[in-house]
Design an enzyme around this catalytic site. Structure first.
Site, mmCIF file in Angstrom:
data_model
loop_
_atom_site.group_PDB
_atom_site.id
_atom_site.type_symbol
_atom_site.label_atom_id
_atom_site.label_comp_id
_atom_site.label_asym_id
_atom_site.label_seq_id
_atom_site.Cartn_x
_atom_site.Cartn_y
_atom_site.Cartn_z
ATOM 1 N N HIS A 117 3.642 6.430 -6.876
ATOM 2 C CA HIS A 117 2.664 7.515 -7.563
ATOM 3 C C HIS A 117 3.254 8.837 -7.466
ATOM 4 C CE1 HIS A 117 -1.664 9.364 -7.659
ATOM 5 N NE2 HIS A 117 -0.986 9.437 -8.509
ATOM 6 N N HIS A 131 1.816 4.435 -3.017
ATOM 7 C CA HIS A 131 1.894 6.192 -2.653
ATOM 8 C C HIS A 131 3.223 6.509 -3.340
ATOM 9 C CE1 HIS A 131 -1.589 6.673 -0.674
ATOM 10 N NE2 HIS A 131 -1.521 6.001 0.447
ATOM 11 N N HIS A 139 0.818 -1.224 -0.045
ATOM 12 C CA HIS A 139 -0.058 -0.030 0.073
ATOM 13 C C HIS A 139 0.642 1.301 -0.155
ATOM 14 C CE1 HIS A 139 -3.627 2.322 1.172
ATOM 15 N NE2 HIS A 139 -2.434 3.201 1.613
ATOM 16 N N GLU A 140 1.842 1.277 0.936
ATOM 17 C CA GLU A 140 2.421 2.738 1.016
ATOM 18 C C GLU A 140 3.457 2.703 -0.047
ATOM 19 O OE1 GLU A 140 1.651 4.729 2.972
ATOM 20 O OE2 GLU A 140 0.361 3.438 4.416
#
Length: 681
Positions: free
Chosen positions: A480, A477, A473-474
């Site tokens: 991105h 980011h 998940h992290e």
């Protein structure tokens, strides 16, 4: 492919001192004030060349250093440096508020906006930049009299100070609870061995459980004594008591600010600039989801209660009390996974030694996005970080094998230490952009800050599967941040609408539940073998076990947030709202325990005020993309590159809904999201 060249941009330098942080802070503010003074003098003759380009150029060039100076408070081992970083952020925020209320600067900005809003000659991103800057000033209340603007400034500065203090209190938190080994019965020895032994005044040896993730979560999951779990849960919820008062005060100040700016409530003010647009749309979304989730949640609760009753009976304990408490949830969820789905969390962790798992994880990202991660080792002259444990990578895009394109730098800060941010998060350090005047590309830097266990002498750090999900998940980011390729830093990477920012990370979580990916990610720390098929199948079947209960818990947070911020005056009975709403929505009982868990609910002071719904809102899009483009073949490179270029690379330079339509070929819908939860649409 030719060997990768030296990156065209050196990494950030991490040699700041408390004095240099102070000096740079003053320098950056002075530069910004000087430019504002110049822009203010051009109100009659303002153009893109004289106003917008210099404004964007300074914003681009200052963003990285401002972020860096503010970042030290979360990761530095030096308290003086953390304190200086906190003070720096306060000064930047105070100046930002002051600058945002300069009517003379706004006149120049607004003139360019009016002159160019119908222009056919401007590129779309520049037009969006001008529109967003103009709107930013309008939303600061510049249409109001000076007296009102001064009050707005005062309120914003108070809120900024409160937010920084809230975060600092959490970061500096060192509370703990001492338990006897008997009280911690059921917690695996591997976990207990990392707890510090403390001799009490009466000579008894106890184990020190902190509220950091590697300590508190295993106790809540495995401690068979319900009183131990109750004490641990209550202690964790009531840590940093001063923060509860900070949030109460902030909610009132936000309501007052919204009223001054002409909005009915703070939520209305915030959502104006989000995908959702209005509180009514958000509340309808949450209410509809609650109705759809509750029947399934009731069924899950019934099974969990039966499991609790059987467990108590097997241990010879009274079974008359059928209440299911909030501190029961992690324990019986874990027990259900073990007994009914044969998911042994600690056994599965043996297949995810951290170093190997991260390497395999990066390979997945490399495949679907056509990237290459190159670790910069300590002997390399490029190596430069804020702590000796931090890993640093240069990242390349390999679309052209003969001419690889540098993307940026990413850092991994993975282990807990005193004074460090206590959860898991991605921090964008320096945004990417194109230099306004030279056209040269400036590359981004970003960091993952987590709190996983360290290697031991006889055993490497082993990630539990939920920690693998967290890392994915992290890292979503972080990717991105790196892959955003916009002209302006304010649109770079994760600088999208706040109710869309979680989507790329939630999308990538799906990869940690796919059979082939679990096989490739896993490697037993002793035998080197991947997860056995039966364990993989059990794990996959367990994915949405108690999924309705999990999402009802998320709904509790989202509805709590919206209730706080749709109040006209902020006078909310926050204790009752936090505790009573949990019983009504999340279906678990509080017993005789009333907590102030909102005092450690960092989202409420960290940018998610009237925004927590975004986690569930963006899950709808994440599910739609995965089911439509990747479910049949998660490593579909064609879909990966299309997603990379249409969603990630564009950052916030376009409306998110337009990007989604471009990728999906239609409007997004919630069918896949509901299917994933086991609910028919």
């Amino acid at each position: 492919m030719t060997s990768l060249p030296t990156p065209p941009q050196a990494p950030m330098v991490w040699n700041h001192t408390p004095d240099s942080i102070k000096s740079y802070t003053e320098q950056l503010i002075n530069e910004a004030r000087a430019l504002d003074d110049k822009i203010a003098s051009l109100s009659e003759t303002a153009t893109i060349e004289s106003v917008i380009k210099p404004y964007a150029d300074l914003e681009n060039k200052q963003a990285g250093l401002i972020n860096q100076l503010s970042f030290y408070q979360h990761v530095s081992a030096d308290k003086e440096l953390r304190d200086a970083s906190n003070e720096s952020e306060e000064k930047f925020n105070a100046y930002s508020i002051e600058a945002g209320l300069r009517e003379d600067v706004f006149k120049s900005i607004h003139k360019v906006y009016v002159d160019t809003k119908d222009s056919q000659d401007l590129d779309a991103e520049t037009k969006r930049f001008i529109q967003k800057v103009n709107k930013q000033y309008e939303r600061n209340g510049l249409a109001f009299p000076l007296e009102t603007r001064e009050k707005i400034k005062e309120l914003k500065q108070q809120l900024s100070t409160l937010a920084i203090k809230f975060s600092k209190n959490l970061g500096e938190e060192t509370e703990f609870i001492l338990f006897t080994k008997e009280q911690l019965k059921g917690v695996p020895e591997d976990i207990l061995s990392q707890f510090e032994e403390v001799k009490t005044d009466d000579g008894e040896i106890k184990l020190k459980m902190t509220f950091k993730y590697p300590d508190i979560f295993p106790v809540l999951k495995f401690a068979s004594n319900p009183d131990t779990r109750k004490i641990a849960f209550s202690g964790d919820q009531n840590k940093v008591p001063e923060n509860s008062e900070i949030l109460v005060k902030a909610v009132k100040l936000r309501a007052e600010l919204a009223q001054l700016l002409g909005y009915n409530n703070f939520s209305e003010y915030i959502l104006e600039e989000r995908m959702a647009k209005t509180p009514e749309i958000v509340n309808n979304f949450l209410a509809d989801l609650r109705v759809k989730l509750k029947p399934l949640g009731d069924k899950e609760l019934f099974k969990l209660k039966e499991l609790k009753k059987a467990d108590l009976k097997a241990r010879g304990l009274p079974t008359e009390n059928t209440d299911y408490y909030v501190w029961d949830q992690r324990y019986y969820h874990t027990k259900m996974l073990e007994t009914e789905y044969k998911v042994d969390e600690m056994k599965i962790a043996e297949y995810f030694p951290m170093s190997n798992t991260i390497s395999k994880m990066l390979e997945i990202y490399e495949t679907i996005f056509n990237l290459k991660f190159v670790e910069i080792i300590k002997e390399d002259k490029l190596y430069n970080t804020w702590h000796e444990e931090v890993k640093q990578f240069a990242v390349w895009k390999l679309d052209n094998q003969e001419d690889p394109e540098f993307v940026g730098y990413i850092y991994f800060d993975l282990h807990p230490r005193k004074g460090k941010y206590g959860h898991a998060a991605n921090f964008g350090l320096s945004p990417g952009y194109t230099d306004i005047f030279t056209g040269a590309r400036v590359y981004p830097s970003t960091s993952l800050v987590c709190n996983f266990t360290r290697d031991k002498k006889d055993k490497p750090s082993l990630l539990k599967h939920d920690e693998v999900v967290t890392f994915f998940h992290e890292l979503g980011h972080g990717i991105h941040d790196l892959l955003g390729k916009t002209k302006y830093s304010r649109f770079s990477g994760t600088s999208v609408s706040w109710d869309f920012v979680e989507m790329p990370s939630q999308f990538l979580e799906y990869f940690t539940w796919c059979e082939d990916q679990l096989k490739s990610l896993s490697q037993h720390y002793q035998t080197g073998k991947p997860l056995p098929d039966e364990l993989i199948q059990s794990l996959i079947k367990s994915k949405n076990v108690n999924g309705a209960m999990f999402n009802l818990r998320q709904l509790h947070f989202g509805l709590f947030d919206m209730s706080l911020h749709t109040s006209k005056d902020g006078n909310v009975d926050i204790d009752s709202l936090w505790n009573d709403l949990r019983e009504k929505v999340a279906l678990v009982k509080n017993g005789d325990v009333k907590t102030k868990g909102y005092g450690s609910f960092g989202h409420m002071m960290g940018g998610y005020a009237s925004g927590y719904y975004g986690y569930m809102w963006s899950q709808v899009f994440a599910a739609d993309i995965f089911y439509s483009k990747f479910k049949g073949n998660p490593l579909n490179v064609k879909s990966g590159l299309e997603y990379r270029d249409k969603i990630l690379s564009r950052g916030g330079s376009r409306e998110e809904m337009d990007n989604l339509r471009d990728l999906l070929g239609r409007d997004p819908n919630s069918d896949a999201f509901l299917t994933e939860l086991g609910i028919s649409s």
